[in-house]
Write an enzyme that holds these catalytic residues in place. Structure first.
Site, PDB file in Angstrom:
ATOM      1  N   THR A 210       0.851  -1.206   0.000  1.00  0.00           N
ATOM      2  CA  THR A 210       0.000   0.000   0.000  1.00  0.00           C
ATOM      3  C   THR A 210       0.881   1.248   0.000  1.00  0.00           C
ATOM      4  O   THR A 210       2.082   1.175  -0.283  1.00  0.00           O
ATOM      5  CB  THR A 210      -0.983  -0.034   1.199  1.00  0.00           C
ATOM      6  N   ASN A 211       0.285   2.401   0.299  1.00  0.00           N
ATOM      7  CA  ASN A 211       1.067   3.639   0.374  1.00  0.00           C
ATOM      8  C   ASN A 211       0.499   4.490   1.515  1.00  0.00           C
ATOM      9  O   ASN A 211      -0.420   4.065   2.207  1.00  0.00           O
ATOM     10  CB  ASN A 211       1.006   4.382  -0.963  1.00  0.00           C
ATOM     11  N   ARG A 212       1.030   5.702   1.697  1.00  0.00           N
ATOM     12  CA  ARG A 212       0.679   6.459   2.901  1.00  0.00           C
ATOM     13  C   ARG A 212      -0.516   7.411   2.729  1.00  0.00           C
ATOM     14  O   ARG A 212      -0.802   8.202   3.617  1.00  0.00           O
ATOM     15  CB  ARG A 212       1.900   7.251   3.373  1.00  0.00           C
ATOM     16  N   ALA A 213      -1.218   7.347   1.611  1.00  0.00           N
ATOM     17  CA  ALA A 213      -2.323   8.303   1.397  1.00  0.00           C
ATOM     18  C   ALA A 213      -3.388   8.149   2.496  1.00  0.00           C
ATOM     19  O   ALA A 213      -3.798   7.041   2.816  1.00  0.00           O
ATOM     20  CB  ALA A 213      -2.943   8.082   0.032  1.00  0.00           C
TER      21      ALA A 213
END
Ligand code: CTP
Length: 399
Positions: A210-213
């Site tokens: 995933t990512n940090r959004a």
């Protein structure tokens, strides 16, 4: 954010008054000029001195009191205001406003003013549901008062427990004030689909890519679009944020679900805003059971996810707005994406700029338009970034 705006906050007698302190503080933090006026009952909950300290200006309570030198006369507040916000708005004050009474400084100022009025009602559930209150609010809505609907939750009286009637969160009141201070319902009737947050691509039941959004930018866009009168659908990846009121909300987990939902909710003749940070890849295989440690190497093969914008661009029937997160050569890469994904507008940001990017409440963006125009915005609160973007969208629709 509010630097040239004069906001008059009218305070009535309700326990939600403690949130009004926060509201005044937040308005000041956003550089509004704030003046507070209170009903006599409100001063029994909190002394005017508190609001004087928070707003940095004298508080109006008694319409018959002679103002101090340099002070704005009470009746002058009605001309001075760009927006009047009544928080908490009690059932009693709502009834008085509906029938045009002017028996205290709050009701008199509203009656004497042409400024837009935002009401943040707070009362117990029975008062909120009473036909008298319902009818009074309907009358005020017809006169273009902005109502920030109360929320469901724990009420002040223990006997009542949970119910409708808690004053809206400060965030929601601020969005409505900001909107009232800027313009009429410019997106009335426009269908807007907004995606927000991140996608999560699992390769076993507990592990993922995933990512940090955080979803903040997309949620701010959805909230502002709704405040501007749009018919909003919000599709978000996993997030802790509360979906804004009056918005159709869908939560998804991975990119393929997001694509499916975007295709289902495609806003024919409307606007698609892809603010989500979609994972470009996903693990090739999903293991039903948690992968156990074995040896000192775990290899996870990644395969590309569908590009949502590129997929819907093939049968484009709406205005498309994309986001680009770039850490180098921002404008070149973004212009490339604008063309490749057939966008009308791309919002470029660089997470390495202080105050921009993930999990912060501000953003610094540049807008690139399909016609070649470029517009750089200063560092702004994400809600204001949302407002700027949606104003450009409204302009494009009006063309
Ligand atoms: N986007 C999308 N589907 C994807 C990836 C991105 O619709 N699978 C959308 C994003 O929501 C955003 C825009 O495309 O509005 C650009 O996203 P970004 O990740 O910056 O671009 P990519 O095309 O993934 O390019 P790269 O990661 O190589 O910079």
């Amino acid at each position: 954010m509010f630097s040239d705006k004069n906001i008059v906050v009218g305070v009535c007698a309700g326990i939600a008054i403690y949130k009004t302190c926060e509201l005044v503080r937040e308005l000041k933090r956003l550089h509004a000029n704030v003046r507070v006026m209170m009903t006599p009952g409100a001063t029994r909950f909190i002394a005017p001195l508190t609001f004087q300290a928070l707003s940095g200006a004298a508080v109006s309570v008694d319409p018959f009191e002679i103002p101090q030198q340099d002070d704005i006369e009470h009746i002058e507040l009605s001309h001075w205001a760009d927006v009047i916000v009544i928080a908490p708005a009690t059932a009693n004050t709502i009834a008085k406003l509906a029938s045009g009474m002017a028996d205290n400084v709050v009701t008199a100022t509203v009656l004497a003013s042409h400024a837009p009025v935002v009401l943040a009602p707070a009362m117990n559930t029975h008062m909120w549901e009473n036909v008298a209150t319902v009818e009074n609010l309907q009358r005020l809505k017809k006169r273009f008062f902005y109502i920030v609907e109360p929320e469901y939750g724990e009420l002040a009286s223990k006997r009542e427990g949970q119910g409708m009637g808690r004053m809206a969160r400060v965030e929601r009141i601020i969005t409505q004030i900001l909107y009232a201070a800027t313009q009429p319902k410019r997106l009335a009737g426009v269908k807007i689909t907004v995606t927000a947050g991140r996608t999560e691509e699992y390769f076993d039941p507990v592990r993922m890519l995933t990512n940090r959004a955080s979803g903040r930018m997309g949620f701010a866009l959805a909230e502002m679009a709704a405040a501007m009168g749009a018919d909003v659908t919000l599709i978000s990846g996993p997030t802790d944020l509360t979906p804004p009121d009056g918005v159709q909300y869908f939560q998804v987990v991975h990119a393929r679900q997001m694509l499916e939902m975007v295709e289902k909710q495609y806003p024919e003749n409307g606007v698609l805003v892809m603010a989500a940070a979609v994972s470009d890849f996903r693990p090739e295989r999903f293991s039903q059971n948690k992968i156990k440690k074995s040896g000192n190497r775990l290899q996870v093969n990644l395969v590309p996810n569908p590009d949502i914008l590129a997929t819907v661009a093939k049968r484009k029937q709406a205005l498309h707005v994309g986001f680009a997160l770039e850490t180098d050569d921002e404008l070149k890469h973004a212009r490339d994406k604008l063309k490749r994904k057939k966008l009308d507008l791309i919002v470029v940001n660089n997470p390495n700029i202080p105050g921009a990017g993930f999990a912060v409440s501000t953003n610094k963006v540049t807008l690139l338009f399909a016609d070649g125009k470029t517009e750089e915005l200063p560092l702004l609160d994400k809600r204001l970034v949302a407002l700027e973007i949606l104003q450009r969208v409204a302009e494009m629709l009006e063309r």
